[in-house]
Design a protein around this motif. Sequence first.
Motif, PDB file in Angstrom:
ATOM      1  N   GLY A 234      39.240  28.879  -1.593  1.00  0.00           N
ATOM      2  CA  GLY A 234      37.891  29.430  -1.486  1.00  0.00           C
ATOM      3  C   GLY A 234      37.664  30.596  -2.437  1.00  0.00           C
ATOM      4  O   GLY A 234      36.640  30.678  -3.106  1.00  0.00           O
ATOM      5  N   ALA A 235      38.659  31.488  -2.527  1.00  0.00           N
ATOM      6  CA  ALA A 235      38.477  32.701  -3.323  1.00  0.00           C
ATOM      7  C   ALA A 235      38.412  32.382  -4.816  1.00  0.00           C
ATOM      8  O   ALA A 235      37.591  32.931  -5.544  1.00  0.00           O
ATOM      9  N   PHE A 236      39.280  31.478  -5.295  1.00  0.00           N
ATOM     10  CA  PHE A 236      39.269  31.153  -6.722  1.00  0.00           C
ATOM     11  C   PHE A 236      38.161  30.175  -7.078  1.00  0.00           C
ATOM     12  O   PHE A 236      37.781  30.051  -8.228  1.00  0.00           O
ATOM     13  N   GLY A 237      37.667  29.448  -6.084  1.00  0.00           N
ATOM     14  CA  GLY A 237      36.589  28.500  -6.340  1.00  0.00           C
ATOM     15  C   GLY A 237      35.213  29.134  -6.205  1.00  0.00           C
ATOM     16  O   GLY A 237      34.203  28.448  -6.204  1.00  0.00           O
ATOM     17  N   ALA A 238      35.178  30.467  -6.086  1.00  0.00           N
ATOM     18  CA  ALA A 238      33.906  31.150  -5.873  1.00  0.00           C
ATOM     19  C   ALA A 238      32.977  30.949  -7.062  1.00  0.00           C
ATOM     20  O   ALA A 238      33.419  30.817  -8.188  1.00  0.00           O
ATOM     21  N   GLY A 239      31.705  30.960  -6.792  1.00  0.00           N
ATOM     22  CA  GLY A 239      30.720  30.793  -7.855  1.00  0.00           C
ATOM     23  C   GLY A 239      29.383  30.359  -7.293  1.00  0.00           C
ATOM     24  O   GLY A 239      28.335  30.849  -7.681  1.00  0.00           O
ATOM     25  N   GLY A 240      29.459  29.429  -6.335  1.00  0.00           N
ATOM     26  CA  GLY A 240      28.235  28.897  -5.737  1.00  0.00           C
ATOM     27  C   GLY A 240      27.349  29.979  -5.153  1.00  0.00           C
ATOM     28  O   GLY A 240      26.130  29.979  -5.353  1.00  0.00           O
ATOM     29  N   ILE A 241      27.962  30.942  -4.468  1.00  0.00           N
ATOM     30  CA  ILE A 241      27.174  31.999  -3.825  1.00  0.00           C
ATOM     31  C   ILE A 241      26.548  32.908  -4.882  1.00  0.00           C
ATOM     32  O   ILE A 241      25.376  33.267  -4.797  1.00  0.00           O
ATOM     33  N   SER A 242      27.327  33.231  -5.904  1.00  0.00           N
ATOM     34  CA  SER A 242      26.807  34.065  -6.990  1.00  0.00           C
ATOM     35  C   SER A 242      25.602  33.386  -7.632  1.00  0.00           C
ATOM     36  O   SER A 242      24.570  34.008  -7.878  1.00  0.00           O
ATOM     37  N   GLN A 243      25.730  32.086  -7.869  1.00  0.00           N
ATOM     38  CA  GLN A 243      24.642  31.354  -8.505  1.00  0.00           C
ATOM     39  C   GLN A 243      23.400  31.302  -7.603  1.00  0.00           C
ATOM     40  O   GLN A 243      22.285  31.483  -8.069  1.00  0.00           O
ATOM     41  N   ALA A 244      23.628  31.079  -6.308  1.00  0.00           N
ATOM     42  CA  ALA A 244      22.506  30.978  -5.386  1.00  0.00           C
ATOM     43  C   ALA A 244      21.773  32.311  -5.237  1.00  0.00           C
ATOM     44  O   ALA A 244      20.556  32.349  -5.125  1.00  0.00           O
ATOM     45  N   LEU A 245      22.517  33.409  -5.255  1.00  0.00           N
ATOM     46  CA  LEU A 245      21.891  34.716  -5.042  1.00  0.00           C
ATOM     47  C   LEU A 245      21.344  35.321  -6.323  1.00  0.00           C
ATOM     48  O   LEU A 245      20.240  35.852  -6.344  1.00  0.00           O
ATOM     49  N   CYS A 246      22.143  35.269  -7.392  1.00  0.00           N
ATOM     50  CA  CYS A 246      21.794  36.015  -8.605  1.00  0.00           C
ATOM     51  C   CYS A 246      21.370  35.107  -9.745  1.00  0.00           C
ATOM     52  O   CYS A 246      20.958  35.595 -10.789  1.00  0.00           O
ATOM     53  N   GLY A 247      21.509  33.806  -9.578  1.00  0.00           N
ATOM     54  CA  GLY A 247      21.201  32.897 -10.675  1.00  0.00           C
ATOM     55  C   GLY A 247      22.346  32.851 -11.673  1.00  0.00           C
ATOM     56  O   GLY A 247      23.381  33.485 -11.490  1.00  0.00           O
ATOM     57  N   TYR A 248      22.161  32.059 -12.745  1.00  0.00           N
ATOM     58  CA  TYR A 248      23.163  31.990 -13.810  1.00  0.00           C
ATOM     59  C   TYR A 248      22.441  31.874 -15.130  1.00  0.00           C
ATOM     60  O   TYR A 248      21.527  31.077 -15.242  1.00  0.00           O
ATOM     61  N   PRO A 249      22.782  32.586 -16.155  1.00  0.00           N
ATOM     62  CA  PRO A 249      23.784  33.653 -16.177  1.00  0.00           C
ATOM     63  C   PRO A 249      23.252  34.942 -15.563  1.00  0.00           C
ATOM     64  O   PRO A 249      22.051  35.123 -15.466  1.00  0.00           O
ATOM     65  N   THR A 250      24.170  35.820 -15.180  1.00  0.00           N
ATOM     66  CA  THR A 250      23.790  37.085 -14.564  1.00  0.00           C
ATOM     67  C   THR A 250      23.777  38.199 -15.608  1.00  0.00           C
ATOM     68  O   THR A 250      24.296  38.018 -16.709  1.00  0.00           O
ATOM     69  N   THR A 251      23.195  39.336 -15.239  1.00  0.00           N
ATOM     70  CA  THR A 251      23.168  40.491 -16.135  1.00  0.00           C
ATOM     71  C   THR A 251      24.576  40.813 -16.628  1.00  0.00           C
ATOM     72  O   THR A 251      25.486  40.995 -15.822  1.00  0.00           O
ATOM     73  N   ASP A 252      24.751  40.873 -17.947  1.00  0.00           N
ATOM     74  CA  ASP A 252      26.054  41.185 -18.549  1.00  0.00           C
ATOM     75  C   ASP A 252      27.180  40.291 -18.024  1.00  0.00           C
ATOM     76  O   ASP A 252      28.336  40.701 -18.015  1.00  0.00           O
TER      77      ASP A 252
END
Lengths: 303, 290
Positions: A234-252
Amino acid sequence: MRKDLFLHNLKKARDNKVCYLMVFPFLLFFLAFTIIPVVASFFLSFTNYNMLESARFVGIENYIRMFLDDDVFIKALSNTIIFAVVTGPISYFACLIFAWLINELSPTVRAILTFVFYAPTMSGSLYVIWAFIFSGDSYGLLNSFLQTLGVVSEPVQWLTDTKTLVTCVMVVSVWASLGASFLSFIAGFQTIDTSVYEAAAIDGIRNRVEELVRITLPLMGPQLMFGAVMQIAGAFGAGGISQALCGYPTTDDAGTTLVLLISDLGTERYEMGYACAMSFVLFALMILVNNIIQTVIRKHAST
Amino acid sequence: MRIRLSKEKSGSGVIRSGGGSAVVFIILLVSALFMLLPFYYAIVQSLKPMQEIFAFPPKFYVRNPTLSNYKSLMQLTNSMWIPFWRYVFNSVSQTAIGTVLIIIISSLAAFPLAKCDFPGRNLIFKTVVTSLLFVGPITAVPAFIVIAKLGLYNTYLALIVPSLASSLGLFLMKNFMEQLNDSLIESAKIDGAGLVTIYYRIVMPLTKPAWITVMILTIQSLWGGAGNGYIYDEQLKSLPVALSQITASGMARSGASAAAGVVLMIPPFIFFVLSQRNVVQTMANAGIKE
């Protein structure tokens, strides 16, 4: 001698034809969608494969490029590692501690709390609610709360400011991480033979924490190992939550993890060879971490 | 609300002080509230009329609850380019067919791995345990190549087929089946039953908790939108993707998107509540032994 063993195995295999037939459907799909992708990514990582032309061998060029010439990769790699190092242990111990605390309660309360803690794992698409909570304008719940209290005077851009974005994603990730490991820990605590506790009390175990560390956990080796595997995944496969909340790509690229970068390279830009090289770095990293953690657990617990 | 400590269950010889259980109570209460916060807020938002959604500062409760957001969710979905029922159909059939197939495939393989001694058995199981690490998002891109090569890209099959070999499913079932009494299987063999007969007459009925657990985990992942990354045709996509398009369109639809979130989370919740007992029973065997 070796020939005898071989013949013996051959006979055993022939006697168990049905077994192979029963395992076959699983193996077929397992090979196609897990083993072949992992193995193929190793070979494709040495090519410039792009799905349109046939692959050309480029040696370790992809690896040189990612480590020496790709700032986004370095950023994504360090984000992934930081993310895993922070959320992995937190979620692992959260699973363990909550399972331990819940185990003491009456069956009804235990069932309710199990549901409450597991609920975020089930509600895959409810991340969107966190976007309301962390929303960057004054309508955001957290902003309005902090403004009412007078802690901040201006609304904070939680999900776009590089200083806060990662923390927000981590909070939501931990929130959604009490999954299969949590359930297996609950079950593990329940199956422990309670007479060992009485014996331990006679032997001078003084409090619950000591009991947990010295008596209970060493008996839960198999569950602890299973939990470690699941939380590492789960920890290394993270990404889905970041994309859902902040979009992709994110600031910097503050919220860019390896999984997101690989998926961008692979499915949007068709740089498959390069994406596979990154995937392979991720696989290797995960197996390494997993081996270290399994060794540590094995040293301290009976499995 | 008071927490009862079930002494006879924990059977501990160590006595917990009254102060200790108050601390535990507070820790559990605060954490439980944190876990529930987004659910509560989703439900509140979904019941707010428009003027309350735009009220400033945002309220943590709803004054005049209304179902208008659920109605506008229906209207929004009706005005979509693809009829809404199509997404519902896709999601329901993906989840139902996928779940049944995954249970059959993983239990069929788990039985010989648990109870028969055949060459290759340990290699297979060890590989499966290692592959527990490689969950969907991690292998997605290399798997994408295989899916494209097999001609599955952008077909209904892409929603189901890549999930069919569930390492976690096989792992849980195999560990659970190992607990079955060998003499049961031996005596069935003496009565002339083949392995396949034993599998569906004896093993499957006795391992109901295990396959119900696999069912729950599979429903969560398929209902949650697994496989949609391998699809670009809108009419083949499933419900979570459709609803995420509604939620992507900003403040004016935040009530409707909260309603969408509430609607989506209901099915997995119901299945979990109905089967929680089985899940805990199965997870008791979910250990990696060596």
